[in-house]
Scaffold this motif. Structure first.
Motif, PDB file in Angstrom:
ATOM      1  N   LYS A   1      31.566 -13.017  -4.198  1.00 17.01           N
ATOM      2  CA  LYS A   1      32.178 -13.243  -5.505  1.00 17.01           C
ATOM      3  C   LYS A   1      32.942 -14.557  -5.579  1.00 17.01           C
ATOM      4  O   LYS A   1      33.130 -15.116  -6.656  1.00 17.01           O
ATOM      5  CB  LYS A   1      33.101 -12.076  -5.853  1.00 17.01           C
ATOM      6  N   VAL A   2      33.419 -15.039  -4.442  1.00 10.82           N
ATOM      7  CA  VAL A   2      34.186 -16.292  -4.402  1.00 10.82           C
ATOM      8  C   VAL A   2      33.366 -17.292  -3.591  1.00 10.82           C
ATOM      9  O   VAL A   2      33.681 -17.609  -2.465  1.00 10.82           O
ATOM     10  CB  VAL A   2      35.578 -16.073  -3.771  1.00 10.82           C
TER      11      VAL A   2
ATOM     12  N   ALA B   1      45.716 -17.755  -6.525  1.00  8.14           N
ATOM     13  CA  ALA B   1      44.685 -18.551  -5.864  1.00  8.14           C
ATOM     14  C   ALA B   1      43.717 -17.620  -5.150  1.00  8.14           C
ATOM     15  O   ALA B   1      44.115 -16.611  -4.573  1.00  8.14           O
ATOM     16  CB  ALA B   1      45.318 -19.515  -4.863  1.00  8.14           C
ATOM     17  N   LEU B   2      42.452 -17.967  -5.201  1.00  7.73           N
ATOM     18  CA  LEU B   2      41.418 -17.113  -4.615  1.00  7.73           C
ATOM     19  C   LEU B   2      41.278 -17.413  -3.123  1.00  7.73           C
ATOM     20  O   LEU B   2      40.337 -18.058  -2.672  1.00  7.73           O
ATOM     21  CB  LEU B   2      40.092 -17.305  -5.347  1.00  7.73           C
TER      22      LEU B   2
ATOM     23  N   ARG C   1      42.049  -7.625  -9.264  1.00  8.81           N
ATOM     24  CA  ARG C   1      43.136  -8.324  -9.974  1.00  8.81           C
ATOM     25  C   ARG C   1      43.028  -9.838  -9.765  1.00  8.81           C
ATOM     26  O   ARG C   1      43.190 -10.610 -10.711  1.00  8.81           O
ATOM     27  CB  ARG C   1      44.503  -7.823  -9.491  1.00  8.81           C
ATOM     28  N   LEU C   2      42.783 -10.258  -8.548  1.00  5.87           N
ATOM     29  CA  LEU C   2      42.655 -11.690  -8.277  1.00  5.87           C
ATOM     30  C   LEU C   2      41.476 -12.292  -9.029  1.00  5.87           C
ATOM     31  O   LEU C   2      41.601 -13.348  -9.649  1.00  5.87           O
ATOM     32  CB  LEU C   2      42.482 -11.948  -6.770  1.00  5.87           C
ATOM     33  N   LEU C   3      40.348 -11.624  -8.961  1.00  7.84           N
ATOM     34  CA  LEU C   3      39.150 -12.150  -9.620  1.00  7.84           C
ATOM     35  C   LEU C   3      39.291 -12.165 -11.134  1.00  7.84           C
ATOM     36  O   LEU C   3      38.738 -13.036 -11.810  1.00  7.84           O
ATOM     37  CB  LEU C   3      37.920 -11.330  -9.201  1.00  7.84           C
ATOM     38  N   ALA C   4      40.077 -11.228 -11.664  1.00  5.62           N
ATOM     39  CA  ALA C   4      40.279 -11.164 -13.116  1.00  5.62           C
ATOM     40  C   ALA C   4      41.396 -12.109 -13.574  1.00  5.62           C
ATOM     41  O   ALA C   4      41.629 -12.268 -14.770  1.00  5.62           O
ATOM     42  CB  ALA C   4      40.595  -9.736 -13.532  1.00  5.62           C
TER      43      ALA C   4
ATOM     44  N   VAL D   1      37.951 -23.292  -2.217  1.00  3.83           N
ATOM     45  CA  VAL D   1      39.287 -23.302  -2.800  1.00  3.83           C
ATOM     46  C   VAL D   1      39.716 -24.749  -2.988  1.00  3.83           C
ATOM     47  O   VAL D   1      39.725 -25.531  -2.040  1.00  3.83           O
ATOM     48  CB  VAL D   1      40.282 -22.558  -1.886  1.00  3.83           C
ATOM     49  N   LEU D   2      40.020 -25.127  -4.209  1.00  4.51           N
ATOM     50  CA  LEU D   2      40.421 -26.499  -4.503  1.00  4.51           C
ATOM     51  C   LEU D   2      41.926 -26.640  -4.366  1.00  4.51           C
ATOM     52  O   LEU D   2      42.688 -25.734  -4.698  1.00  4.51           O
ATOM     53  CB  LEU D   2      39.991 -26.878  -5.922  1.00  4.51           C
ATOM     54  N   ARG D   3      42.320 -27.780  -3.880  1.00  8.31           N
ATOM     55  CA  ARG D   3      43.752 -28.050  -3.752  1.00  8.31           C
ATOM     56  C   ARG D   3      44.209 -28.869  -4.956  1.00  8.31           C
ATOM     57  O   ARG D   3      43.475 -29.706  -5.468  1.00  8.31           O
ATOM     58  CB  ARG D   3      44.038 -28.827  -2.470  1.00  8.31           C
ATOM     59  N   THR D   4      45.435 -28.624  -5.357  1.00  9.04           N
ATOM     60  CA  THR D   4      46.007 -29.389  -6.461  1.00  9.04           C
ATOM     61  C   THR D   4      46.333 -30.795  -5.963  1.00  9.04           C
ATOM     62  O   THR D   4      46.461 -31.013  -4.756  1.00  9.04           O
ATOM     63  CB  THR D   4      47.292 -28.724  -6.985  1.00  9.04           C
ATOM     64  N   PRO D   5      46.500 -31.764  -6.869  1.00  6.75           N
ATOM     65  CA  PRO D   5      46.880 -33.116  -6.430  1.00  6.75           C
ATOM     66  C   PRO D   5      48.171 -33.120  -5.622  1.00  6.75           C
ATOM     67  O   PRO D   5      48.305 -33.877  -4.660  1.00  6.75           O
ATOM     68  CB  PRO D   5      47.039 -33.885  -7.750  1.00  6.75           C
TER      69      PRO D   5
END
Length: 120
Positions: A45-46, A15-16, A3-6, A50-54
């Motif tokens: 797969k990941v 968020a992954l 579900r997360l990957l999709a 993980v990118l952080r938002t501004p």
């Protein structure tokens, strides 16, 4: 994980992260970390970080600044407490000396006069 990957999470923001993986699976974070096979598959797969938002970056920078300011303030408080302790010791010594001088003066009751200043 699927579900997360999709991109169809049911229990998280999508968020992954391994924390979200645990929430989506309905298990504890510790349980996910004991499942080595699942974590190995997750890592394959990941692969991207993980990118952080501004907003998250700004929040983290604010938190770091506030923690630094708090450390500095605590250091200043510690220094001031040391100075206050020193002043309290000096004050106590002066008070004791003052009492001793008053006691000595009280026993002798003799006060020496100051010479007067004569005007020419």
């Amino acid at each position: 994980m699927e579900r997360l990957l999709a991109g169809r999470p049911l229990r998280t923001d999508g968020a992954l992260t391994k924390e979200n993986l645990a929430r989506e699976a309905g298990v504890s974070h510790a349980t996910v970390h004991r499942a080595e096979d699942i974590l190995a598959e997750w890592d394959l797969k990941v692969a991207r970080p993980v990118l952080r938002t501004p907003g998250e970056v700004e929040r983290d920078e604010t938190i770091a600044k506030l923690r630094k300011d708090l450390r500095e303030a605590k250091q200043q408080v510690t220094e001031m407490n040391g100075k206050l302790d020193a002043l309290a010791s000096v004050t106590a010594n002066l008070y004791r000396e003052n009492l001793q001088l008053k006691e000595k003066l009280g026993k002798s009751r003799t006060v020496a006069g100051l010479p007067s200043r004569r005007q020419p």
